[in-house]
Design a protein around this motif. Sequence first.
Motif, PDB file in Angstrom:
ATOM      1  N   GLY A  57     -16.085 -35.592   0.749  1.00  0.00           N
ATOM      2  CA  GLY A  57     -15.543 -36.342   2.031  1.00  0.00           C
ATOM      3  C   GLY A  57     -14.315 -36.374   2.454  1.00  0.00           C
ATOM      4  O   GLY A  57     -13.567 -35.170   1.888  1.00  0.00           O
ATOM      5  N   ILE A  58     -14.016 -36.969   3.191  1.00  0.00           N
ATOM      6  CA  ILE A  58     -12.460 -36.921   3.750  1.00  0.00           C
ATOM      7  C   ILE A  58     -12.125 -38.361   3.864  1.00  0.00           C
ATOM      8  O   ILE A  58     -12.776 -39.351   4.271  1.00  0.00           O
ATOM      9  N   ASP A  59     -10.857 -38.636   3.382  1.00  0.00           N
ATOM     10  CA  ASP A  59     -10.095 -39.775   3.434  1.00  0.00           C
ATOM     11  C   ASP A  59      -9.252 -39.691   4.559  1.00  0.00           C
ATOM     12  O   ASP A  59      -8.178 -39.340   4.290  1.00  0.00           O
ATOM     13  N   LEU A  60      -9.605 -40.371   5.674  1.00  0.00           N
ATOM     14  CA  LEU A  60      -8.505 -40.059   7.058  1.00  0.00           C
ATOM     15  C   LEU A  60      -7.549 -41.129   7.046  1.00  0.00           C
ATOM     16  O   LEU A  60      -8.362 -42.281   7.325  1.00  0.00           O
ATOM     17  N   VAL A  61      -6.398 -41.120   7.317  1.00  0.00           N
ATOM     18  CA  VAL A  61      -5.555 -42.249   7.638  1.00  0.00           C
ATOM     19  C   VAL A  61      -5.930 -42.297   9.280  1.00  0.00           C
ATOM     20  O   VAL A  61      -5.318 -41.428   9.987  1.00  0.00           O
ATOM     21  N   VAL A  62      -6.592 -43.547   9.731  1.00  0.00           N
ATOM     22  CA  VAL A  62      -6.570 -43.446  11.221  1.00  0.00           C
ATOM     23  C   VAL A  62      -5.656 -44.638  11.692  1.00  0.00           C
ATOM     24  O   VAL A  62      -5.384 -44.654  13.064  1.00  0.00           O
TER      25      VAL A  62
END
Length: 348
Positions: free
Chosen positions: A121-126
């Motif tokens: 997965g990806i942990d994306l700062v939005v």
Amino acid sequence: MSAQPHVRGRNRRQAALIGVPLALGIVLVAALVRYITQTGEPAAPPRAQATPTAAPVKAEPVFDPSAGAALPTSRVVAYYAVPGAAATGPAYRLGADMLARLKDQAAQYQALDPAHPVVAGIDLVVSVPDRYPGPVGTYSHHVDKATIDSYVEFCRANGLVLFLDLNFGWTDPLTELNAFADYLKLPFVHVAVDPEWMFPRRNGIPGENLSNVRAADLNPLIQAVAEMPAQYHVPRKMFIIHQYRPDGDDLTDPYNPGKALIADKRNLVNDSRVDVVVHVDSVGGWDGDIETKTEQYNDWVAQGMQRYGNFRYGGFKIFYQLESKHRLMTPAEVMALQPPPMVITYGN
């Protein structure tokens, strides 16, 4: 002799009364004989009219939020990043090289524990914390929609889970979560929060002051995410709480930001409809850092699970570049933590 005419008259009337039904019976028998002669079968008795039967109602399948949920059957290995910021993590830019590296990292954990299939997965700062208030005074800004959409489609196309990582600043927590509600209707999109950059009482500036949050700041978020599976008919969601500094439960002053990040972890809501992950997010990079981070995991995760019983999963973060100044923990060392982390992320 005078009574005989009267008797004879009475007998004649009785015979007449008897003769009437006898004559009717003879007529009915004759009619029945004629019917049988003509049709060859006795007359059937009249049939009762059938009552129409209602069509069976098809039962709706019972919705099960556990079906398709990542935890506890799988483990997640994710790359972290702020889009476009290479220093933050390897997912700062999408591409085949990044995906291949992520899958290779995930495969190393899969080999160590075949019983738990690894989901990459990806942990994306939005929502990005800022040192300046910005146009609406929140000390944070959102990543543009086109960029977020590109990550969503990349994860969809490659079978990855996606964490939308919220950093808040001064923004009201639920307002920030609701800003990304459309993405959270997707079954592979989950939530991460970083209290390090969260100032719900507007008593500090991200990057300049240390934060201190309370369970009352996090619980509305946990419960809002807990309601999403039933609301959107998607699998149960993960909710990561990044923890950079200690708990305050045993401190005289648990609200001192220099001593504690989460003042009262014991008061986090226990909601089985969401998979809460307390994720050790501290940074190493010196001799002895592995021992320090192992102790933090034991204190913040293992002991927290036993003491409070309000979260069920642990997480752990490795920093490729920063921690390689000493040496990186190997996947085997990470898996030796007890209980083994179910969400492992990698930054730079």
